[in-house]
Design a protein around this motif. Structure first.
Motif, PDB file in Angstrom:
ATOM      1  N   VAL A 498      42.362  47.789  39.088  1.00  0.00           N
ATOM      2  CA  VAL A 498      43.161  47.122  38.058  1.00  0.00           C
ATOM      3  C   VAL A 498      42.573  47.444  36.693  1.00  0.00           C
ATOM      4  CG1 VAL A 498      43.959  44.924  37.111  1.00  0.00           C
ATOM      5  CG2 VAL A 498      43.785  45.216  39.596  1.00  0.00           C
ATOM      6  N   LEU A 499      43.426  47.895  35.786  1.00  0.00           N
ATOM      7  CA  LEU A 499      43.010  48.161  34.406  1.00  0.00           C
ATOM      8  C   LEU A 499      43.616  47.087  33.500  1.00  0.00           C
ATOM      9  CD1 LEU A 499      41.681  50.076  32.265  1.00  0.00           C
ATOM     10  CD2 LEU A 499      43.929  51.170  32.073  1.00  0.00           C
ATOM     11  N   ALA A 500      42.771  46.444  32.704  1.00  0.00           N
ATOM     12  CA  ALA A 500      43.224  45.419  31.762  1.00  0.00           C
ATOM     13  C   ALA A 500      42.942  45.900  30.340  1.00  0.00           C
ATOM     14  CB  ALA A 500      42.520  44.100  32.024  1.00  0.00           C
ATOM     15  N   ILE A 501      44.014  46.027  29.558  1.00  0.00           N
ATOM     16  CA  ILE A 501      43.895  46.374  28.138  1.00  0.00           C
ATOM     17  C   ILE A 501      44.357  45.150  27.358  1.00  0.00           C
ATOM     18  CG2 ILE A 501      44.421  48.090  26.375  1.00  0.00           C
ATOM     19  CD1 ILE A 501      45.506  49.909  28.586  1.00  0.00           C
ATOM     20  N   TYR A 502      43.592  44.701  26.376  1.00  0.00           N
ATOM     21  CA  TYR A 502      43.847  43.418  25.736  1.00  0.00           C
ATOM     22  C   TYR A 502      43.471  43.490  24.257  1.00  0.00           C
ATOM     23  CZ  TYR A 502      38.845  43.361  26.533  1.00  0.00           C
ATOM     24  OH  TYR A 502      37.511  43.723  26.557  1.00  0.00           O
ATOM     25  N   THR A 503      43.854  42.466  23.523  1.00  0.00           N
ATOM     26  CA  THR A 503      43.404  42.327  22.144  1.00  0.00           C
ATOM     27  C   THR A 503      42.317  41.255  22.079  1.00  0.00           C
ATOM     28  OG1 THR A 503      45.154  40.714  21.668  1.00  0.00           O
ATOM     29  CG2 THR A 503      45.618  43.032  21.174  1.00  0.00           C
ATOM     30  N   ARG A 565      46.920  49.877  40.503  1.00  0.00           N
ATOM     31  CA  ARG A 565      47.320  50.883  41.493  1.00  0.00           C
ATOM     32  C   ARG A 565      47.378  50.208  42.849  1.00  0.00           C
ATOM     33  NH1 ARG A 565      45.047  57.105  42.396  1.00  0.00           N
ATOM     34  NH2 ARG A 565      46.854  57.749  43.689  1.00  0.00           N
ATOM     35  N   LEU A 566      48.533  50.307  43.483  1.00  0.00           N
ATOM     36  CA  LEU A 566      48.741  49.611  44.742  1.00  0.00           C
ATOM     37  C   LEU A 566      47.835  50.179  45.832  1.00  0.00           C
ATOM     38  CD1 LEU A 566      52.641  49.336  44.716  1.00  0.00           C
ATOM     39  CD2 LEU A 566      50.954  47.626  43.999  1.00  0.00           C
ATOM     40  N   PRO A 567      47.358  49.299  46.718  1.00  0.00           N
ATOM     41  CA  PRO A 567      46.524  49.797  47.823  1.00  0.00           C
ATOM     42  C   PRO A 567      47.290  50.797  48.674  1.00  0.00           C
ATOM     43  CG  PRO A 567      46.408  47.397  47.634  1.00  0.00           C
ATOM     44  CD  PRO A 567      47.512  47.845  46.731  1.00  0.00           C
ATOM     45  N   ALA A 568      46.556  51.709  49.243  1.00  0.00           N
ATOM     46  CA  ALA A 568      47.192  52.757  50.054  1.00  0.00           C
ATOM     47  C   ALA A 568      47.808  52.157  51.323  1.00  0.00           C
ATOM     48  CB  ALA A 568      46.155  53.816  50.414  1.00  0.00           C
TER      49      ALA A 568
END
Length: 568
Positions: A498-503, A565-568
Motif C-alpha cells: 500500500v502506498l500512501a501519499i498525503y499532505t 496492489r491487490l494480492p496475487a
C-alpha cells in the motif's frame, strides 16, 4: 441520463431522531458517519465516507464511495453510480434519503432570499464646503472639549414651526424611512425630511467613519446660502458628539464658546444616537437670522435624529449582511469549482485499488490530488500543497491542476512534466506562493513506480510483510526557481503493498493537548488495516485522524491518496 432538472434538496430520515433537509447547492455532497461529511449520519451500518452526490451538468448523480454495506437507489444496490430524479429514494444503512422537490417542501428553507428594492432619493443642493478652524484636528482633543448648555431664547413671532402639527410630519418620516434604500439614499432622505419639516437655511448630516472622524454625508441649503462656508464651534462637537445632547444657540455670535468660531447667527444640532453610541449628528443653522430656531424646532430635530439613527444603524447592518451574502455566494462558486477539479472516481485498473480524499479546513483550500491516465497505459498520481490557505491558494491549485493535466497528455517524461509545471508557476504565480508536490508514474503491468518530490512530505510505502518505508526524494518546491531538474527515483510495488501519499495537514493534525498525529500513527493505522480495500482503508485512516483530533479545531487542509496492489 434523466429528463428532470437538478433536484434542490435531500430529505434525510434517520433511523432515530428528527428528519431534516439538506440543499443540493454545491458540486459535491458527501454522506457518511464522519463529521467531515456534508451529511453526517449516526448510523452504525454506514461507512465513514459512504457515498456522495455530484452535479453533472444540470443533473445530480449518486456514487458509492466503496462502502462496506453498499448504497441502494430505489431498492437496487448501485455498482458505481445512479442518476437521480425527483422522488428517488436512497437507502444507506438504516437511513432513508429522498430526493425532494424544493417547490413542495414545507420548510421553505431553500427559497431564494427576497431581493431588496432601492428607490430614488431626493436631489441635493449645490456642493457646500464644510470647513473647520485651521491648525486643529477635525475632532476636538480633550483639552478643547467644552460642555456648556446655553438656555434657548424665546423665538420671535416670525419663527417657523411656532405651533407645529407633528403628527403629519412624523407620519411622513416613518413612512419614508420604512422604505428599503441604500445608506447613501437613506442619509439624503433623512436630511431632506428634516429640512422640509424645520425649514432651516442650511442643514448637514455628518457621520463618524471607522476612525472616529466626522464625514459630511448629505446637505441642503437655500439658494441664498449655497455659496457660504460653514464652521462648527468645538464646543458643539463636545456637547453633541461627546455628551450626546442636542443644542440650541439662538444668538451664536454673542453666546460664549458655542458661537465663537461660527459665522452662523443661530443654530441647532442633535446627536444621532444608536444605543449609547453617537453615530454622528444633524446640524442646522441660519447665517443671517438670530433666534431663527426655537425649542419646538430643537425637539423635532432631536426626535427625527433618534428615528434616523435607528434607520442608519439598521441600514448599515443590512448592507453589511448583503456584502457578506455576496462574499459567501462568490465563495460558494469558488468552492464548487474547486470541488469539480477533484477526481470524480478513481481509475479502474486490473490488479490495483485506488482511493482518495481531500477536505479543506476552510470553504476552499490549497491541497491538490489527481489520477491522470497517460497514453502509454501508465497512470500519473499527484498530491500537492500550495503555500497558504484561502482564495489565493485555491486559485493557484486550479492552475496546477490545469498545467499538470496538460503536460500529462504529452509524451514527456515525468521529470520533464514536473519541470514544465515549475516553469509555468515561476512565470505566472506571485513570488510568495509556491507548491510542494509528490508526483509519481505507475506502470500497472509491472508495478514499477517512478516518483519525484518537490519539497513534499515523503510518501509512505507499507509492505505486505508488515514493514514500511518512507519514499523521501526531496527537491525544492515548485514555483521558486526556474529551470530545475527533478531527480527521479524508482520503487516496485508488490502484491499486498500500500502506498500512501498525503499532505502535511494529515500528519500534523493537532489534538486538544497540542500533540501532532505524526507519521508513526499513520503507518500503524495502515499496517493494521492493510488487508482492506482502498476505500475502506481510507475510511479507517480518516476515522483514526478524527478520533485523535477530537474537538480541536482543524488548522490545515487534509488530503490522502491510497494506491494498493491487490494480492496475487
Amino acid at each position: 441520463m434523466t429528463s428532470r432538472k437538478l433536484p434542490p434538496a435531500i430529505h434525510v430520515r434517520p433511523p432515530s431522531g428528527a428528519s431534516f433537509e439538506v440543499p443540493l447547492r454545491s458540486v459535491r455532497l458527501t454522506i457518511g458517519r464522519s463529521s467531515r461529511n456534508d451529511i453526517c449520519l449516526n448510523d452504525p451500518f454506514v461507512s465513514r465516507l459512504h457515498a456522495e452526490i455530484r452535479r453533472d451538468g444540470e443533473f445530480f448523480v449518486l456514487y458509492d464511495s466503496g462502502s462496506a454495506n453498499g448504497t441502494y437507489h430505489n431498492g437496487q444496490r448501485i455498482e458505481s453510480s445512479a442518476a437521480l430524479q425527483f422522488g428517488d429514494v436512497i437507502r444507506i444503512g438504516e437511513t432513508e434519503l429522498r430526493v425532494a422537490d424544493g417547490l413542495t417542501t414545507s420548510s421553505g428553507s431553500y427559497k431564494t432570499p427576497p431581493a431588496f428594492r432601492f428607490t430614488e432619493g431626493g436631489q441635493t443642493a449645490p456642493t457646500e464646503i464644510l470647513a473647520f478652524p485651521k491648525g486643529k484636528d477635525f475632532l476636538p482633543g480633550p483639552d478643547q472639549l467644552v460642555a456648556v448648555t446655553t438656555p434657548p431664547m424665546a423665538p420671535p413671532a416670525t419663527q417657523r414651526l411656532a405651533t407645529p402639527n407633528w403628527l403629519p410630519i412624523f407620519s411622513k418620516v416613518v413612512e419614508t424611512l420604512s422604505m428599503d434604500q441604500s445608506l447613501e439614499e437613506t442619509l439624503d432622505t433623512i436630511l431632506g425630511l428634516a429640512f422640509e419639516a424645520i425649514a432651516p437655511e442650511r442643514a448637514y448630516l455628518l457621520l463618524r467613519d471607522e476612525h472616529g472622524q466626522l464625514q459630511l454625508q448629505a446637505h441642503r441649503t437655500t439658494q441664498q446660502t449655497a455659496h457660504l462656508e460653514v464652521m462648527l464651534p468645538w464646543s458643539i462637537h463636545a456637547h453633541v458628539l461627546q455628551d450626546g445632547k442636542p443644542i440650541l444657540v439662538s444668538h451664536a455670535r454673542h453666546e460664549g464658546p458655542h458661537g465663537a468660531d461660527t459665522p452662523a447667527a443661530s443654530l441647532i444640532a442633535a446627536p444621532l444616537l444608536a444605543g449609547s453610541e453617537v453615530l454622528g449628528m444633524l446640524y442646522m443653522d441660519s447665517p443671517f437670522t438670530p433666534a431663527y430656531f426655537g425649542q419646538n424646532a430643537l425637539d423635532l430635530l432631536t426626535t427625527i435624529a433618534r428615528v434616523a439613527a435607528i434607520k442608519i444603524e439598521n441600514t448599515r447592518l443590512l448592507e453589511a449582511r448583503l456584502e457578506k451574502r455576496r462574499f459567501e455566494e462568490e465563495l460558494q462558486v469558488a468552492s464548487e469549482i474547486q470541488l469539480s477539479l477533484h477526481p470524480t472516481r478513481p481509475p479502474q485498473l486490473a490488479g490495483w485499488d485506488i482511493a482518495g480524499l481531500s477536505f479543506p479546513c476552510r470553504e476552499i483550500g490549497g491541497d491538490y490530488y489527481d489520477f491522470i491516465p497517460r497514453g502509454d497505459d501508465k497512470l500519473l498520481l499527484a498530491v500537492g500543497d500550495v503555500s497558504g490557505k484561502g482564495m489565493g491558494a485555491a486559485l493557484m491549485m486550479s492552475s496546477v491542476h490545469a498545467a499538470l493535466r496538460a503536460q500529462a497528455q504529452t509524451a514527456r517524461t515525468l521529470a520533464d512534466i514536473v519541470a514544465a509545471v515549475n516553469d509555468y508557476l515561476v512565470e505566472n504565480s506571485p513570488e510568495n506562493k509556491f507548491l510542494t508536490l509528490f508526483c509519481a508514474e505507475l506502470d500497472p503491468a509491472t508495478g514499477i513506480l517512478h516518483y519525484t518530490s518537490a519539497g513534499h512530505d515523503p510518501a509512505l510505502l507499507v509492505r505486505a510483510d508488515g514493514t514500511y518505508t518512507e519514499l523521501a526524494a526531496q527537491g525544492i518546491p515548485l514555483g521558486i526557481l526556474p529551470n530545475i531538474a527533478p531527480a527521479i527515483h524508482q520503487v516496485s510495488l508488490l502484491p499486498g503493498d500500500v502506498l500512501a501519499i498525503y499532505t502535511d495537514g494529515l500528519t500534523e493534525s493537532l489534538n486538544e493537548q497540542g500533540e501532532i498525529l505524526g507519521l508513526e500513527r499513520l503507518a500503524q493505522t495502515i499496517l493494521k488495516h492493510r488487508g482492506l480495500s482502498a476505500s475502506r482503508l481510507r475510511d479507517r485512516v480518516e476515522e483514526a485522524v478524527s478520533r485523535f483530533v477530537g474537538r480541536a479545531p482543524t488548522a490545515d487542509d487534509l488530503t490522502l491518496l491510497l494506491l494498493r496492489r491487490l494480492p496475487a
